[in-house]
Design a protein around this motif. Structure first.
Motif, PDB file in Angstrom:
ATOM      1  N   ILE A 219      41.603 -11.879 -23.682  1.00 26.35           N
ATOM      2  CA  ILE A 219      40.965 -11.428 -22.442  1.00 26.35           C
ATOM      3  C   ILE A 219      41.393 -10.007 -22.098  1.00 26.35           C
ATOM      4  CG2 ILE A 219      40.783 -11.856 -19.957  1.00 26.35           C
ATOM      5  CD1 ILE A 219      39.282 -13.883 -21.657  1.00 26.35           C
TER       6      ILE A 219
ATOM      7  N   TYR B 130      36.609  -5.834 -18.311  1.00 27.49           N
ATOM      8  CA  TYR B 130      36.501  -6.702 -17.138  1.00 27.49           C
ATOM      9  C   TYR B 130      35.101  -6.734 -16.551  1.00 27.49           C
ATOM     10  CZ  TYR B 130      36.913  -2.510 -14.149  1.00 27.49           C
ATOM     11  OH  TYR B 130      36.713  -1.292 -13.528  1.00 27.49           O
TER      12      TYR B 130
ATOM     13  N   THR C 154      32.612  -7.469 -18.131  1.00 25.69           N
ATOM     14  CA  THR C 154      31.986  -8.635 -18.763  1.00 25.69           C
ATOM     15  C   THR C 154      31.931  -9.792 -17.774  1.00 25.69           C
ATOM     16  OG1 THR C 154      32.839  -7.961 -20.920  1.00 25.69           O
ATOM     17  CG2 THR C 154      32.137 -10.257 -20.695  1.00 25.69           C
ATOM     18  N   TRP C 155      33.004  -9.947 -16.973  1.00 22.25           N
ATOM     19  CA  TRP C 155      33.062 -11.045 -16.002  1.00 22.25           C
ATOM     20  C   TRP C 155      32.075 -10.809 -14.858  1.00 22.25           C
ATOM     21  CZ3 TRP C 155      34.994 -14.068 -19.114  1.00 22.25           C
ATOM     22  CH2 TRP C 155      36.040 -13.679 -19.961  1.00 22.25           C
ATOM     23  N   ARG C 156      31.765  -9.562 -14.585  1.00 26.99           N
ATOM     24  CA  ARG C 156      30.729  -9.257 -13.594  1.00 26.99           C
ATOM     25  C   ARG C 156      29.364  -9.705 -14.104  1.00 26.99           C
ATOM     26  NH1 ARG C 156      27.101  -5.170 -12.485  1.00 26.99           N
ATOM     27  NH2 ARG C 156      26.793  -4.641 -10.281  1.00 26.99           N
TER      28      ARG C 156
ATOM     29  N   ALA D  19      29.365 -13.686 -14.336  1.00 29.39           N
ATOM     30  CA  ALA D  19      29.870 -14.424 -13.172  1.00 29.39           C
ATOM     31  C   ALA D  19      28.981 -15.601 -12.795  1.00 29.39           C
ATOM     32  CB  ALA D  19      30.032 -13.478 -11.982  1.00 29.39           C
TER      33      ALA D  19
ATOM     34  N   ILE E 178      29.217 -18.430 -15.480  1.00 29.34           N
ATOM     35  CA  ILE E 178      30.516 -19.103 -15.439  1.00 29.34           C
ATOM     36  C   ILE E 178      30.611 -20.045 -14.250  1.00 29.34           C
ATOM     37  CG2 ILE E 178      33.002 -18.748 -15.137  1.00 29.34           C
ATOM     38  CD1 ILE E 178      32.686 -16.127 -16.701  1.00 29.34           C
TER      39      ILE E 178
ATOM     40  N   ALA F 257      36.626 -18.673 -11.432  1.00 33.91           N
ATOM     41  CA  ALA F 257      35.185 -18.428 -11.457  1.00 33.91           C
ATOM     42  C   ALA F 257      34.704 -17.934 -10.093  1.00 33.91           C
ATOM     43  CB  ALA F 257      34.437 -19.707 -11.844  1.00 33.91           C
TER      44      ALA F 257
ATOM     45  N   ALA G  96      35.677 -14.256  -9.569  1.00 38.14           N
ATOM     46  CA  ALA G  96      34.793 -13.334 -10.290  1.00 38.14           C
ATOM     47  C   ALA G  96      33.438 -13.218  -9.587  1.00 38.14           C
ATOM     48  CB  ALA G  96      34.603 -13.795 -11.724  1.00 38.14           C
TER      49      ALA G  96
ATOM     50  N   LEU H 257      38.315  -8.018  -7.879  1.00 36.37           N
ATOM     51  CA  LEU H 257      38.741  -8.984  -8.887  1.00 36.37           C
ATOM     52  C   LEU H 257      40.266  -9.053  -8.953  1.00 36.37           C
ATOM     53  CD1 LEU H 257      37.698 -10.922 -11.099  1.00 36.37           C
ATOM     54  CD2 LEU H 257      37.740  -8.992 -12.702  1.00 36.37           C
TER      55      LEU H 257
ATOM     56  N   VAL I 117      42.990 -10.762 -17.447  1.00 31.40           N
ATOM     57  CA  VAL I 117      41.989  -9.968 -16.713  1.00 31.40           C
ATOM     58  C   VAL I 117      42.673  -8.808 -16.003  1.00 31.40           C
ATOM     59  CG1 VAL I 117      40.279 -10.001 -14.863  1.00 31.40           C
ATOM     60  CG2 VAL I 117      40.452 -11.950 -16.428  1.00 31.40           C
TER      61      VAL I 117
END
Length: 367
Positions: free
Chosen positions: A64, A69, A71-73, A76, A79, A122, A125, A308, A357
């Protein structure tokens, strides 16, 4: 998109590994007697599994750490939908496993996951994405605050069906901190706070065991054999520890006095064996971790990264405060693990992923 920084936060990484090392040692020390009794002489039963979870978690953390980061946006929504599906599945008899009165796990035996744990990250994010895209609306009750909290309380309601008040409380507390940092009006929080207290009172009254936890918190010696038992035994562990402790492995309370001491009450065993000095050292490590997390949040090149990082820091801080508060008798028993130290695969893996993260955000932060 943020530009890459060469190296992650070295201090954060070292502190994380220090907490992980202390946790592995204390899981073995706290659980050896109970494991030997319960699992045919295998005193390493819990320690071996925690080591396996730690290896998986560290691998996930390093992976990770190298995933942008943002990517998590982008992921989101996907997930959080997956986590909601898991929260539904865990409630289905035959799929969800019941432990200590809560249907919170999916899996087989010791190798189970707790969906509510992953929902916390989750939600962080998803809320970071929402707040970064709608920060100007956050001062509006209808356009900002209600939409941001709606999904949070939906998840909280599903977690309470298990029921798991501790995990739900940490998730809601974390999200409230994020929304407050984003600029929500204090007057709105006062109104919601009063509503929340009323809702909390209903939750307590609706379950007799929660009423017992509140009364035992106020006076644990009024029911020393039942609701006050854990708090009393925890204090009996901390008290004799003194300044330097009884010595590593020398706890008395782990000899079937403090129930399952490797989980929620592991800090009590640590204080008994390593004393005030050992307990203070662990709290100092957590303080260093939170300090680095705040610096990373302040130095993030964009709002999403800041929110985040704030969410991750708030989640860890709230869990530490609640766990240590419970163990020392300052809060009612809630069933919250101590990050990186308590036995539990889902909790440990989640925390290491969260640190991964944070480490990635630190590669872009300007501090």
């Amino acid at each position: 998109m943020p530009t890459k920084k060469a190296t992650p936060d070295f201090i954060l990484m070292i502190v994380t590994f220090a907490l992980l090392a202390v946790g592995l040692i204390m899981v073995y020390s706290a659980s050896a007697v109970w494991a030997e009794y319960k699992f045919d002489g295998d005193s390493f039963f819990f320690a071996k599994r925690q080591m396996l979870f730690a290896v998986v978690g560290v691998i996930a953390m390093f992976f990770i750490m190298n995933v942008d980061y943002w990517t998590w946006r982008n992921l989101a929504k996907v997930i959080i939908i997956i986590c909601f599906v898991l929260l539904v599945l865990v409630l289905i008899p035959g799929i969800g496993n019941v432990r200590n009165g809560s249907r919170s796990w999916i899996g087989v035996g010791a190798f189970s996951i707790q969906p509510s744990e992953f929902m916390k990250l989750a939600m962080i994010a998803f809320l970071a994405k929402f707040l970064s895209e709608n920060q100007k609306k956050i001062t509006s009750f209808k356009k900002g605050l209600v939409p941001s909290l709606g999904l949070v309380f939906l998840a909280f309601g599903m977690i309470m069906l298990q029921p798991d008040l501790g995990t739900g409380t940490v998730m809601v507390g974390t999200c409230v901190v994020m929304i407050f940092i984003a600029g929500a009006r204090i007057s709105h929080f006062v109104g919601l706070g009063l509503l929340g207290l009323a809702g909390f009172a209903v939750l307590v009254i609706s379950a007799p065991y929660r009423i017992k936890r509140i009364t035992s918190f106020l006076d644990p010696w009024s029911d020393p054999q039942d609701s006050g038992f854990q708090i009393i035994q925890s204090l009996y562990a901390i008290g004799p520890g003194g300044l330097f402790g009884l010595g590593l492995g020398q706890s008395r309370q782990k000899f079937f006095y403090l129930p399952e001491p490797q989980t929620d009450f592991i800090f009590a065993i640590l204080a008994e064996e390593l004393g005030f000095i050992g307990g203070s050292f662990v709290l100092l490590l957590f303080a260093l971790l939170l300090w680095r997390g705040i610096r990373i949040a302040l130095g993030s090149p964009d709002l999403f990264g800041s929110f985040l990082a704030v969410g991750i820091v708030a989640m860890i801080a709230i869990q530490v405060m609640i766990n240590v508060g419970v163990v020392t008798g300052l809060m009612p028993v809630t069933g919250i693990t101590l990050p990186f130290l308590s036995y539990g695969g889902s909790s440990l893996t989640l925390m290491l992923i969260a640190i991964g993260v944070l480490l990635n955000i630190s590669r872009h932060s300007r501090y």
